[in-house]
Design a protein around this motif. Structure first.
Motif, PDB file in Angstrom:
ATOM      1  N   PRO A   1     -17.715  83.746 111.783  1.00  0.00           N
ATOM      2  CA  PRO A   1     -17.716  85.167 112.151  1.00  0.00           C
ATOM      3  C   PRO A   1     -18.285  85.417 113.537  1.00  0.00           C
ATOM      4  O   PRO A   1     -19.099  84.636 114.035  1.00  0.00           O
ATOM      5  CB  PRO A   1     -18.611  85.802 111.076  1.00  0.00           C
ATOM      6  CG  PRO A   1     -19.506  84.688 110.636  1.00  0.00           C
ATOM      7  CD  PRO A   1     -18.657  83.447 110.700  1.00  0.00           C
ATOM      8  N   GLN A   2     -17.871  86.513 114.138  1.00  0.00           N
ATOM      9  CA  GLN A   2     -18.396  86.927 115.437  1.00  0.00           C
ATOM     10  C   GLN A   2     -19.747  87.621 115.227  1.00  0.00           C
ATOM     11  O   GLN A   2     -19.805  88.758 114.770  1.00  0.00           O
ATOM     12  CB  GLN A   2     -17.411  87.874 116.128  1.00  0.00           C
ATOM     13  CG  GLN A   2     -16.074  87.246 116.468  1.00  0.00           C
ATOM     14  CD  GLN A   2     -16.201  86.182 117.547  1.00  0.00           C
ATOM     15  OE1 GLN A   2     -17.043  86.294 118.437  1.00  0.00           O
ATOM     16  NE2 GLN A   2     -15.380  85.161 117.468  1.00  0.00           N
ATOM     17  N   ILE A   3     -20.821  86.908 115.522  1.00  0.00           N
ATOM     18  CA  ILE A   3     -22.167  87.445 115.351  1.00  0.00           C
ATOM     19  C   ILE A   3     -22.909  87.310 116.679  1.00  0.00           C
ATOM     20  O   ILE A   3     -23.046  86.215 117.215  1.00  0.00           O
ATOM     21  CB  ILE A   3     -22.929  86.692 114.237  1.00  0.00           C
ATOM     22  CG1 ILE A   3     -22.192  86.851 112.893  1.00  0.00           C
ATOM     23  CG2 ILE A   3     -24.362  87.221 114.119  1.00  0.00           C
ATOM     24  CD1 ILE A   3     -22.787  86.024 111.775  1.00  0.00           C
ATOM     25  N   LYS A   4     -23.386  88.437 117.202  1.00  0.00           N
ATOM     26  CA  LYS A   4     -24.074  88.410 118.497  1.00  0.00           C
ATOM     27  C   LYS A   4     -25.502  87.879 118.384  1.00  0.00           C
ATOM     28  O   LYS A   4     -25.933  87.049 119.177  1.00  0.00           O
ATOM     29  CB  LYS A   4     -24.081  89.819 119.101  1.00  0.00           C
ATOM     30  CG  LYS A   4     -22.700  90.313 119.514  1.00  0.00           C
ATOM     31  CD  LYS A   4     -22.779  91.702 120.147  1.00  0.00           C
ATOM     32  CE  LYS A   4     -21.395  92.189 120.568  1.00  0.00           C
ATOM     33  NZ  LYS A   4     -21.443  93.542 121.169  1.00  0.00           N
ATOM     34  N   ASP A   5     -26.245  88.370 117.382  1.00  0.00           N
ATOM     35  CA  ASP A   5     -27.655  87.999 117.237  1.00  0.00           C
ATOM     36  C   ASP A   5     -27.771  86.715 116.406  1.00  0.00           C
ATOM     37  O   ASP A   5     -28.115  86.747 115.231  1.00  0.00           O
ATOM     38  CB  ASP A   5     -28.420  89.147 116.574  1.00  0.00           C
ATOM     39  CG  ASP A   5     -29.925  88.903 116.566  1.00  0.00           C
ATOM     40  OD1 ASP A   5     -30.374  87.947 117.239  1.00  0.00           O
ATOM     41  OD2 ASP A   5     -30.641  89.648 115.880  1.00  0.00           O
TER      42      ASP A   5
ATOM     43  N   GLU B   1     -22.957  89.971  99.578  1.00  0.00           N
ATOM     44  CA  GLU B   1     -22.943  90.309 101.004  1.00  0.00           C
ATOM     45  C   GLU B   1     -22.848  89.080 101.904  1.00  0.00           C
ATOM     46  O   GLU B   1     -22.673  89.203 103.123  1.00  0.00           O
ATOM     47  CB  GLU B   1     -24.217  91.088 101.375  1.00  0.00           C
ATOM     48  CG  GLU B   1     -24.267  92.500 100.822  1.00  0.00           C
ATOM     49  CD  GLU B   1     -24.810  92.547  99.400  1.00  0.00           C
ATOM     50  OE1 GLU B   1     -25.048  91.465  98.820  1.00  0.00           O
ATOM     51  OE2 GLU B   1     -24.982  93.655  98.866  1.00  0.00           O
ATOM     52  N   ILE B   2     -22.948  87.905 101.322  1.00  0.00           N
ATOM     53  CA  ILE B   2     -22.904  86.681 102.116  1.00  0.00           C
ATOM     54  C   ILE B   2     -21.550  86.563 102.824  1.00  0.00           C
ATOM     55  O   ILE B   2     -20.507  86.943 102.278  1.00  0.00           O
ATOM     56  CB  ILE B   2     -23.168  85.447 101.230  1.00  0.00           C
ATOM     57  CG1 ILE B   2     -23.588  84.247 102.073  1.00  0.00           C
ATOM     58  CG2 ILE B   2     -21.973  85.095 100.363  1.00  0.00           C
ATOM     59  CD1 ILE B   2     -24.160  83.088 101.265  1.00  0.00           C
ATOM     60  N   ILE B   3     -21.583  86.089 104.061  1.00  0.00           N
ATOM     61  CA  ILE B   3     -20.359  85.872 104.841  1.00  0.00           C
ATOM     62  C   ILE B   3     -19.923  84.424 104.636  1.00  0.00           C
ATOM     63  O   ILE B   3     -20.741  83.499 104.719  1.00  0.00           O
ATOM     64  CB  ILE B   3     -20.613  86.129 106.338  1.00  0.00           C
ATOM     65  CG1 ILE B   3     -21.105  87.571 106.555  1.00  0.00           C
ATOM     66  CG2 ILE B   3     -19.355  85.876 107.163  1.00  0.00           C
ATOM     67  CD1 ILE B   3     -21.695  87.815 107.941  1.00  0.00           C
TER      68      ILE B   3
ATOM     69  N   ASN C   1     -32.040  88.928 107.269  1.00  0.00           N
ATOM     70  CA  ASN C   1     -31.053  88.347 108.180  1.00  0.00           C
ATOM     71  C   ASN C   1     -29.662  88.291 107.574  1.00  0.00           C
ATOM     72  O   ASN C   1     -29.501  88.335 106.349  1.00  0.00           O
ATOM     73  CB  ASN C   1     -31.473  86.921 108.567  1.00  0.00           C
ATOM     74  CG  ASN C   1     -32.783  86.893 109.319  1.00  0.00           C
ATOM     75  OD1 ASN C   1     -33.221  87.901 109.853  1.00  0.00           O
ATOM     76  ND2 ASN C   1     -33.408  85.733 109.364  1.00  0.00           N
ATOM     77  N   LYS C   2     -28.664  88.159 108.437  1.00  0.00           N
ATOM     78  CA  LYS C   2     -27.320  87.868 107.968  1.00  0.00           C
ATOM     79  C   LYS C   2     -27.301  86.442 107.409  1.00  0.00           C
ATOM     80  O   LYS C   2     -27.978  85.551 107.926  1.00  0.00           O
ATOM     81  CB  LYS C   2     -26.310  87.984 109.111  1.00  0.00           C
ATOM     82  CG  LYS C   2     -25.866  89.404 109.410  1.00  0.00           C
ATOM     83  CD  LYS C   2     -24.768  89.419 110.448  1.00  0.00           C
ATOM     84  CE  LYS C   2     -24.077  90.779 110.520  1.00  0.00           C
ATOM     85  NZ  LYS C   2     -24.990  91.904 110.694  1.00  0.00           N
ATOM     86  N   VAL C   3     -26.539  86.241 106.342  1.00  0.00           N
ATOM     87  CA  VAL C   3     -26.456  84.928 105.718  1.00  0.00           C
ATOM     88  C   VAL C   3     -25.000  84.487 105.714  1.00  0.00           C
ATOM     89  O   VAL C   3     -24.114  85.222 105.264  1.00  0.00           O
ATOM     90  CB  VAL C   3     -27.006  84.939 104.274  1.00  0.00           C
ATOM     91  CG1 VAL C   3     -27.028  83.525 103.707  1.00  0.00           C
ATOM     92  CG2 VAL C   3     -28.402  85.556 104.236  1.00  0.00           C
ATOM     93  N   VAL C   4     -24.753  83.287 106.233  1.00  0.00           N
ATOM     94  CA  VAL C   4     -23.400  82.738 106.303  1.00  0.00           C
ATOM     95  C   VAL C   4     -23.342  81.467 105.472  1.00  0.00           C
ATOM     96  O   VAL C   4     -24.165  80.556 105.631  1.00  0.00           O
ATOM     97  CB  VAL C   4     -22.995  82.418 107.757  1.00  0.00           C
ATOM     98  CG1 VAL C   4     -21.605  81.779 107.803  1.00  0.00           C
ATOM     99  CG2 VAL C   4     -23.023  83.678 108.614  1.00  0.00           C
ATOM    100  N   LEU C   5     -22.393  81.417 104.565  1.00  0.00           N
ATOM    101  CA  LEU C   5     -22.156  80.212 103.765  1.00  0.00           C
ATOM    102  C   LEU C   5     -21.064  79.400 104.443  1.00  0.00           C
ATOM    103  O   LEU C   5     -19.990  79.926 104.741  1.00  0.00           O
ATOM    104  CB  LEU C   5     -21.730  80.608 102.349  1.00  0.00           C
ATOM    105  CG  LEU C   5     -21.577  79.476 101.339  1.00  0.00           C
ATOM    106  CD1 LEU C   5     -22.916  78.805 101.048  1.00  0.00           C
ATOM    107  CD2 LEU C   5     -20.948  79.992 100.050  1.00  0.00           C
ATOM    108  N   LEU C   6     -21.338  78.124 104.681  1.00  0.00           N
ATOM    109  CA  LEU C   6     -20.390  77.275 105.410  1.00  0.00           C
ATOM    110  C   LEU C   6     -20.055  76.032 104.591  1.00  0.00           C
ATOM    111  O   LEU C   6     -20.703  74.994 104.711  1.00  0.00           O
ATOM    112  CB  LEU C   6     -20.977  76.878 106.766  1.00  0.00           C
ATOM    113  CG  LEU C   6     -20.141  75.975 107.677  1.00  0.00           C
ATOM    114  CD1 LEU C   6     -18.766  76.580 107.943  1.00  0.00           C
ATOM    115  CD2 LEU C   6     -20.863  75.722 108.995  1.00  0.00           C
ATOM    116  N   PRO C   7     -19.040  76.114 103.714  1.00  0.00           N
ATOM    117  CA  PRO C   7     -18.621  74.920 102.982  1.00  0.00           C
ATOM    118  C   PRO C   7     -17.848  73.964 103.887  1.00  0.00           C
ATOM    119  O   PRO C   7     -17.032  74.404 104.706  1.00  0.00           O
ATOM    120  CB  PRO C   7     -17.719  75.487 101.880  1.00  0.00           C
ATOM    121  CG  PRO C   7     -17.212  76.782 102.421  1.00  0.00           C
ATOM    122  CD  PRO C   7     -18.285  77.315 103.313  1.00  0.00           C
TER     123      PRO C   7
END
Length: 214
Positions: free
Chosen positions: A118-122, A93-95, A69-75
């Motif tokens: 980020p703009q992520i559809k799924d 590669e983390i967003i 999966n895509k991984v997003v880090l949100l501080p």
């Protein structure tokens, strides 16, 4: 029930002790926080899903794997910035997204002033990792999780240095069993309690102030 993981590691305990010490200088505080973020990143990343991948070695084909999966880090700004280094270094590669909140000192509730995602559809196949050094009342984390759930994101990890039992209980009570099914909480230490001003005891003071010298 919220899945709470109190991460146990001798180096983590070592660096957390440095962070707690009131005489620790700003540079050492920042350095210790970054080292802790590496240890926490290894623990959190160990629960990511992977999928098979075939690669060509110099000799033959080999079975391997890659993060699914895509991984997003949100501080949570601003103190959460100090916990991003380990996650970004281990998995480039983390967003990286950001949410800016401050606490109203009268009612202790969070107020949002910034959000960039980020703009992520799924969105069902996205893992979001919220990082916030101190989970005190739990208000900032609850606000952030509510925001993510409203966007259709379900796979959420919450990562902190120190947490208060009151904050963990508030998060647990706020969300349904179904919402918590894909939610996990990681912390270095669950401290004793909150004082009457909403600060964690024994805690380490204001992480953002100590990290940035303000």
């Amino acid at each position: 029930m919220l899945k709470v993981n109190e991460v146990n590691h001798p180096l983590l305990a070592h660096y957390l002790t440095i962070l707690r010490e009131k005489t620790t200088a700003k540079a050492q505080f920042k350095s210790s926080l970054e080292k802790i973020s590496y240890i926490l990143a290894v623990e959190v990343f160990s629960h990511l899903k992977s999928e098979a991948k075939i690669v060509e070695t110099p000799l033959m084909k080999a079975k391997g794997s890659k993060i699914k999966n895509k991984v997003v880090l949100l501080p949570i700004l601003r103190a959460g910035l100090g916990m991003t280094e380990g996650f970004m270094e281990l998995y480039p590669e983390i967003i990286v997204s950001h949410i800016g909140l401050y606490r109203d000192e009268e009612n202790l509730k969070p107020v949002k002033y910034y959000f960039k995602f980020p703009q992520i559809k799924d969105k069902e196949n996205v893992n979001v990792i919220i990082v916030d050094p101190m989970v005190a009342t739990g208000g900032s984390v609850i606000f952030t999780v509510e925001y993510l759930l409203s966007m259709g994101i379900k796979n959420i990890s919450i990562v902190s240095l120190i947490s208060a039992p009151e904050g963990i209980n508030s998060i647990d009570k706020r969300f349904s069993a179904q919402e918590k099914e894909n939610m996990a909480f990681y912390t270095c230490k669950i401290d004793e309690k909150l004082n009457n001003k909403g600060y964690i005891l024994p805690g380490l003071g204001d992480a953002g102030d100590r990290m940035f010298g303000t």
